[in-house]
Motif scaffolding. Sequence first.
Motif, PDB file in Angstrom:
ATOM      1  N   GLN A   1      -3.860  11.244  -6.562  1.00 32.59           N
ATOM      2  CA  GLN A   1      -4.443  10.612  -5.382  1.00 32.59           C
ATOM      3  C   GLN A   1      -5.746   9.893  -5.706  1.00 32.59           C
ATOM      4  OE1 GLN A   1      -3.028  10.149  -2.372  1.00 32.59           O
ATOM      5  NE2 GLN A   1      -1.253  11.030  -3.428  1.00 32.59           N
ATOM      6  N   LYS A   2      -6.310  10.161  -6.864  1.00 27.23           N
ATOM      7  CA  LYS A   2      -7.522   9.461  -7.286  1.00 27.23           C
ATOM      8  C   LYS A   2      -7.208   8.060  -7.804  1.00 27.23           C
ATOM      9  CE  LYS A   2     -10.342  12.955  -6.601  1.00 27.23           C
ATOM     10  NZ  LYS A   2     -11.442  12.905  -5.595  1.00 27.23           N
ATOM     11  N   LEU A   3      -5.937   7.810  -8.063  1.00 31.63           N
ATOM     12  CA  LEU A   3      -5.520   6.506  -8.569  1.00 31.63           C
ATOM     13  C   LEU A   3      -5.310   5.527  -7.423  1.00 31.63           C
ATOM     14  CD1 LEU A   3      -2.814   7.616 -11.175  1.00 31.63           C
ATOM     15  CD2 LEU A   3      -5.235   7.161 -11.597  1.00 31.63           C
ATOM     16  N   THR A   4      -5.385   4.242  -7.731  1.00 31.57           N
ATOM     17  CA  THR A   4      -5.023   3.225  -6.748  1.00 31.57           C
ATOM     18  C   THR A   4      -3.503   3.165  -6.651  1.00 31.57           C
ATOM     19  OG1 THR A   4      -4.869   1.415  -8.353  1.00 31.57           O
ATOM     20  CG2 THR A   4      -7.052   1.879  -7.423  1.00 31.57           C
ATOM     21  N   ASP A   5      -3.008   2.452  -5.653  1.00 32.09           N
ATOM     22  CA  ASP A   5      -1.559   2.322  -5.486  1.00 32.09           C
ATOM     23  C   ASP A   5      -0.908   1.708  -6.723  1.00 32.09           C
ATOM     24  OD1 ASP A   5      -1.495   3.331  -2.833  1.00 32.09           O
ATOM     25  OD2 ASP A   5      -2.239   1.418  -2.108  1.00 32.09           O
ATOM     26  N   ARG A   6      -1.512   0.660  -7.238  1.00 36.61           N
ATOM     27  CA  ARG A   6      -0.930  -0.012  -8.396  1.00 36.61           C
ATOM     28  C   ARG A   6      -0.978   0.876  -9.632  1.00 36.61           C
ATOM     29  NH1 ARG A   6      -2.374  -6.048  -9.551  1.00 36.61           N
ATOM     30  NH2 ARG A   6      -4.437  -5.183  -9.946  1.00 36.61           N
ATOM     31  N   GLN A   7      -2.031   1.676  -9.767  1.00 38.21           N
ATOM     32  CA  GLN A   7      -2.110   2.585 -10.903  1.00 38.21           C
ATOM     33  C   GLN A   7      -1.031   3.655 -10.822  1.00 38.21           C
ATOM     34  OE1 GLN A   7      -6.163   3.904 -10.630  1.00 38.21           O
ATOM     35  NE2 GLN A   7      -6.986   2.145 -11.757  1.00 38.21           N
ATOM     36  N   ARG A   8      -0.791   4.172  -9.618  1.00 34.83           N
ATOM     37  CA  ARG A   8       0.286   5.150  -9.462  1.00 34.83           C
ATOM     38  C   ARG A   8       1.637   4.508  -9.758  1.00 34.83           C
ATOM     39  NH1 ARG A   8      -2.991   7.096  -5.162  1.00 34.83           N
ATOM     40  NH2 ARG A   8      -1.956   5.748  -3.644  1.00 34.83           N
TER      41      ARG A   8
ATOM     42  N   ASN B   1       0.821  -1.206   0.000  1.00 34.19           N
ATOM     43  CA  ASN B   1       0.000   0.000   0.000  1.00 34.19           C
ATOM     44  C   ASN B   1       0.855   1.255   0.000  1.00 34.19           C
ATOM     45  OD1 ASN B   1      -2.508  -1.162  -0.090  1.00 34.19           O
ATOM     46  ND2 ASN B   1      -2.717  -1.281   2.124  1.00 34.19           N
ATOM     47  N   ASP B   2       0.181   2.392  -0.171  1.00 37.93           N
ATOM     48  CA  ASP B   2       0.783   3.710  -0.003  1.00 37.93           C
ATOM     49  C   ASP B   2       1.936   3.973  -0.956  1.00 37.93           C
ATOM     50  OD1 ASP B   2       0.359   3.257   3.522  1.00 37.93           O
ATOM     51  OD2 ASP B   2      -0.991   4.238   2.112  1.00 37.93           O
ATOM     52  N   PHE B   3       1.741   3.636  -2.228  1.00 40.65           N
ATOM     53  CA  PHE B   3       2.737   4.031  -3.224  1.00 40.65           C
ATOM     54  C   PHE B   3       2.428   5.473  -3.594  1.00 40.65           C
ATOM     55  CE2 PHE B   3       4.702   4.627  -7.297  1.00 40.65           C
ATOM     56  CZ  PHE B   3       5.877   3.900  -7.201  1.00 40.65           C
ATOM     57  N   ASN B   4       3.267   6.387  -3.136  1.00 41.95           N
ATOM     58  CA  ASN B   4       2.991   7.812  -3.283  1.00 41.95           C
ATOM     59  C   ASN B   4       3.913   8.470  -4.291  1.00 41.95           C
ATOM     60  OD1 ASN B   4       0.931   8.066  -1.231  1.00 41.95           O
ATOM     61  ND2 ASN B   4       2.566   7.747   0.264  1.00 41.95           N
ATOM     62  N   ILE B   5       3.317   9.203  -5.207  1.00 38.39           N
ATOM     63  CA  ILE B   5       4.086  10.092  -6.071  1.00 38.39           C
ATOM     64  C   ILE B   5       3.774  11.492  -5.571  1.00 38.39           C
ATOM     65  CG2 ILE B   5       4.578  10.848  -8.418  1.00 38.39           C
ATOM     66  CD1 ILE B   5       3.410   8.275  -9.450  1.00 38.39           C
ATOM     67  N   GLU B   6       4.517  11.926  -4.572  1.00 39.08           N
ATOM     68  CA  GLU B   6       4.269  13.226  -3.969  1.00 39.08           C
ATOM     69  C   GLU B   6       5.213  14.260  -4.555  1.00 39.08           C
ATOM     70  OE1 GLU B   6       4.241  13.182   0.223  1.00 39.08           O
ATOM     71  OE2 GLU B   6       2.747  11.583   0.373  1.00 39.08           O
ATOM     72  N   LEU B   7       4.680  15.434  -4.817  1.00 43.69           N
ATOM     73  CA  LEU B   7       5.457  16.466  -5.479  1.00 43.69           C
ATOM     74  C   LEU B   7       6.054  17.475  -4.515  1.00 43.69           C
ATOM     75  CD1 LEU B   7       2.980  17.125  -8.411  1.00 43.69           C
ATOM     76  CD2 LEU B   7       4.826  15.466  -8.280  1.00 43.69           C
TER      77      LEU B   7
END
Length: 221
Positions: free
Chosen positions: A137-144, A105-111
């Motif tokens: 943030q609207k994407l799921t973890d796997r989508q991100r 979980n929590d795969f984050n692409i934070e800017l």
Amino acid sequence: MNSGKEINEEAQLWVAFKKGDQKAYERIYSAYYPILYNYGYKYIRNTHLVTDLIHDLFLKLWTSRERLSDPASIKNYLFKSFRGHLFNHSKASKNIFVGDGNQLNDFNIELNDSPESNFIADEQMTGLRKKIGQALQKLTDRQREVIYLRYYEEFSYPEIAEIMGLTLKGTYKLMGRAIETLRSQESIGNIILFLITQKHFYKNHLKDHHRLENVDHQKSA
């Protein structure tokens, strides 16, 4: 995509590493530590832990080097190995929640706090950064994750499938759902533009867009 010369040099480097060449080991470590760290930090927001896990992975590779296979791509091999290492650690420690299957979980692409944020640090880009962050943030973890691997790290779809443990068809579907979600946010253009500008992936984007249009056309036919 690597040229034939680059592939040959990479293969020679890996062979030297497997034979116990310390300099080859150091070259591989130095070349791939930064991108493995950036990838791992998307999962685990703990600098020391991510660093320790990378060290642990390379130690295991070094001690078992003679038994390792010869990968087509060192980068792809390391990403797949490191992802598995992250997952195994999460199961053992119970400190990171595990989602469906083998997905962390929590795969984050934070800017705001990532190296990528330098590109949009000025005031005029603040609004764009906010929109991109909200849409992601609207994407799921796997989508991100699939967005990150494709547009940040420039992996091919077969390589992404191998890294994430998916079928090739499943990888295309995952990207397709991610794109559709972003389209619904009316931010896909800004997001892809940001990613392309960061990594100069314009050609890949055009190919992906054309491929997705063909898939949509086949569905409607």
